[in-house]
Write a protein that holds these residues in place. Structure first.
Motif, PDB file in Angstrom:
ATOM      1  N   HIS A  32       0.815  -1.209   0.000  1.00  0.00           N
ATOM      2  CA  HIS A  32       0.000   0.000   0.000  1.00  0.00           C
ATOM      3  C   HIS A  32       0.853   1.265   0.000  1.00  0.00           C
ATOM      4  O   HIS A  32       0.337   2.354  -0.270  1.00  0.00           O
ATOM      5  N   PHE A  33       2.136   1.136   0.286  1.00  0.00           N
ATOM      6  CA  PHE A  33       3.029   2.289   0.268  1.00  0.00           C
ATOM      7  C   PHE A  33       3.508   2.530  -1.154  1.00  0.00           C
ATOM      8  O   PHE A  33       3.773   1.588  -1.910  1.00  0.00           O
ATOM      9  N   ASN A  34       3.661   3.772  -1.498  1.00  0.00           N
ATOM     10  CA  ASN A  34       4.040   4.134  -2.860  1.00  0.00           C
ATOM     11  C   ASN A  34       5.538   4.006  -3.078  1.00  0.00           C
ATOM     12  O   ASN A  34       5.974   3.493  -4.112  1.00  0.00           O
ATOM     13  N   GLY A 103      -2.474   5.672   8.520  1.00  0.00           N
ATOM     14  CA  GLY A 103      -2.577   4.474   7.681  1.00  0.00           C
ATOM     15  C   GLY A 103      -3.765   4.528   6.742  1.00  0.00           C
ATOM     16  O   GLY A 103      -3.684   4.059   5.608  1.00  0.00           O
ATOM     17  N   ARG A 104      -4.865   5.117   7.200  1.00  0.00           N
ATOM     18  CA  ARG A 104      -6.024   5.259   6.330  1.00  0.00           C
ATOM     19  C   ARG A 104      -5.679   6.109   5.117  1.00  0.00           C
ATOM     20  O   ARG A 104      -6.112   5.827   3.995  1.00  0.00           O
ATOM     21  N   MET A 105      -4.891   7.165   5.319  1.00  0.00           N
ATOM     22  CA  MET A 105      -4.480   8.015   4.197  1.00  0.00           C
ATOM     23  C   MET A 105      -3.614   7.230   3.215  1.00  0.00           C
ATOM     24  O   MET A 105      -3.750   7.369   1.990  1.00  0.00           O
ATOM     25  N   ALA A 110      -3.265   4.247  -1.993  1.00  0.00           N
ATOM     26  CA  ALA A 110      -3.055   2.979  -2.703  1.00  0.00           C
ATOM     27  C   ALA A 110      -4.274   2.611  -3.543  1.00  0.00           C
ATOM     28  O   ALA A 110      -4.139   2.068  -4.642  1.00  0.00           O
ATOM     29  N   ILE A 111      -5.469   2.922  -3.055  1.00  0.00           N
ATOM     30  CA  ILE A 111      -6.685   2.623  -3.806  1.00  0.00           C
ATOM     31  C   ILE A 111      -6.720   3.445  -5.088  1.00  0.00           C
ATOM     32  O   ILE A 111      -6.996   2.922  -6.180  1.00  0.00           O
ATOM     33  N   LEU A 152     -11.198  -3.849  -3.115  1.00  0.00           N
ATOM     34  CA  LEU A 152     -10.826  -2.584  -2.478  1.00  0.00           C
ATOM     35  C   LEU A 152     -11.977  -2.036  -1.637  1.00  0.00           C
ATOM     36  O   LEU A 152     -11.748  -1.427  -0.583  1.00  0.00           O
ATOM     37  N   ALA A 153     -13.196  -2.249  -2.096  1.00  0.00           N
ATOM     38  CA  ALA A 153     -14.347  -1.790  -1.311  1.00  0.00           C
ATOM     39  C   ALA A 153     -14.408  -2.510   0.030  1.00  0.00           C
ATOM     40  O   ALA A 153     -14.686  -1.891   1.070  1.00  0.00           O
TER      41      ALA A 153
END
Length: 391
Positions: A32-34, A103-105, A110-111, A152-153
């Motif tokens: 999820h990290f860029n 983490g939500r951000m 990532a989504i 993802l949902a």
């Protein structure tokens, strides 16, 4: 520095400052990290936790070994990470206890990134299929994108359902159509219209699944609409009746059609299989619909103002036109329509408590099955019948 980068740094800094935050981030994955450095470091921190690092049992001050061991583990998988940068991450975290919000951000970024990447792949597959005169790759990538949206949902803790955007999304610039197939598509459309004008009964072979919007040339689509109107009313079809119908629809007055075009159509060869030619038109329509949906979804994913739930639901809505064309393509090929089947949430998915931590909501929400999509046509089964080829 963009907000997503700051959020990634804050997540890592919070865990470096307080290893006790890791249990609150189990729903967050290294992918999820860029940045590769951030992915490697987060994976290293999770590994240290799984190995039972002494820092996890520390009461009060976190030992320096927690930071140095994490860096040593991460550099085995990525270059460019130094202890100095690890301390930069520590200073980038305002409050370690806010790790779930940070983490939500990261998950939201990532989504957006994942949806954009799959939209690009769908667009590339659609253009490749248009060049080859096929549809299989485009439909496969559409299925992949649909499953990704449902997954993802669930990760985001939202119910996947198609929702139209309030404003028309700004789509990515349309690439020029593949010139290799453009002439062939126009010829197929012209031949089909000539056959339908010469053999009125041939309309029965295509009227159930071919629509005016399936024609690449708008003038051809309007001519097909005129033929369909005459067929629907049971009126005779020839050069005069077709020209009269075009005039009644205002197509001659606004320049969409001309007398010469209608005459040339009716004086065409007019021999051939309407069903086969209609299938060729549908192939082109599927590729164009897939490319259009991909451009719309990519434009949505690049809109950072959209929340993850909005992006997912708008992307599902953008797949609707492709679902409609796909269903008619299946009918044209005589394939049975796919029946939606209820699917239980993946056992590896995040439990409601962690979804609650990720979204910082007051109460956890039950995750609906991926089959809860409404308003769009179900995707076909994974195993597809072979396409009906014609030579």
């Amino acid at each position: 520095m963009n907000p997503l980068l700051r959020a990634e740094q804050a997540v890592l800094g919070s865990v470096l400052l307080d290893p006790g935050q890791l249990p609150h981030l189990d729903w967050l994955a290294p992918d999820h990290f860029n940045r590769p450095v951030h992915r490697a470091l987060f994976a290293a921190l999770r590994k240290l936790r799984a190995d039972g690092h002494p820092a996890l049992a520390a009461d009060g001050t976190v030992p320096l070994s927690w930071v140095t061991d994490a860096v040593d583990e991460a550099v085995l998988h990525v270059r460019g990470l130094t202890p100095v940068y690890a301390h930069t991450l520590v200073s980038a975290c305002p409050r370690p206890e806010h790790a779930p919000a940070y983490g939500r951000m990261v998950l939201e970024g990532a989504i957006h990134r994942s949806i954009a990447q799959h939209a690009v792949r769908l667009h590339q597959a659609a253009r490749a299929d248009a060049l080859r005169g096929e549809v299989e790759e485009a439909l496969h990538h559409a299925d992949v994108l649909s499953r990704v949206l449902d997954d993802l949902a669930r990760r985001w803790g939202a119910e996947p359902r198609p929702v139209a955007p309030a404003a028309q999304p700004v789509t990515a610039p349309a690439a020029p159509p593949p010139t290799v197939r453009t002439d062939h598509v126009a010829e197929d459309e012209g031949f089909l219209l000539a056959v339908l004008a010469e053999q009125p009964r041939a309309m029965d072979q295509v009227v159930g699944w071919l629509r005016p919007g399936d024609f690449a040339d708008p003038a051809h689509g309007q001519l097909y609409r005129c033929l369909g109107a005459l067929h629907h009313r049971g009126e005779p079809i020839d050069r005069i009746t077709l020209l009269w119908q075009a005039q009644r629809r205002g197509l001659l007055a606004d320049g969409t059609l001309s007398d010469d075009q209608v005459t040339a159509l009716c004086d065409g060869v007019g021999s051939g299989s309407a069903e086969w030619l209609g299938e060729q038109v549908m192939r082109s329509s599927v590729s164009r619909a897939a490319a259009a949906s991909a451009r719309a979804i990519r434009g949505l994913a690049e809109n950072k103002a959209l929340s993850s739930g909005q992006l997912i639901n708008h992307a599902l809505y953008a797949l609707g036109p492709l679902d409609d064309v796909r269903t008619r393509w299946q009918i044209a090929n005589g394939w049975p329509a796919a029946t939606p089947t209820a699917q239980a949430p993946s056992p590896t998915g995040p439990p409601p408590a962690r979804v609650h931590a990720a979204l910082a909501r007051s109460t956890p929400r039950l995750v609906s099955p991926s089959s809860a999509r409404t308003g769009s046509v179900a995707a076909p089964a994974v195993t597809r019948p072979p396409s009906r080829g014609h030579s």
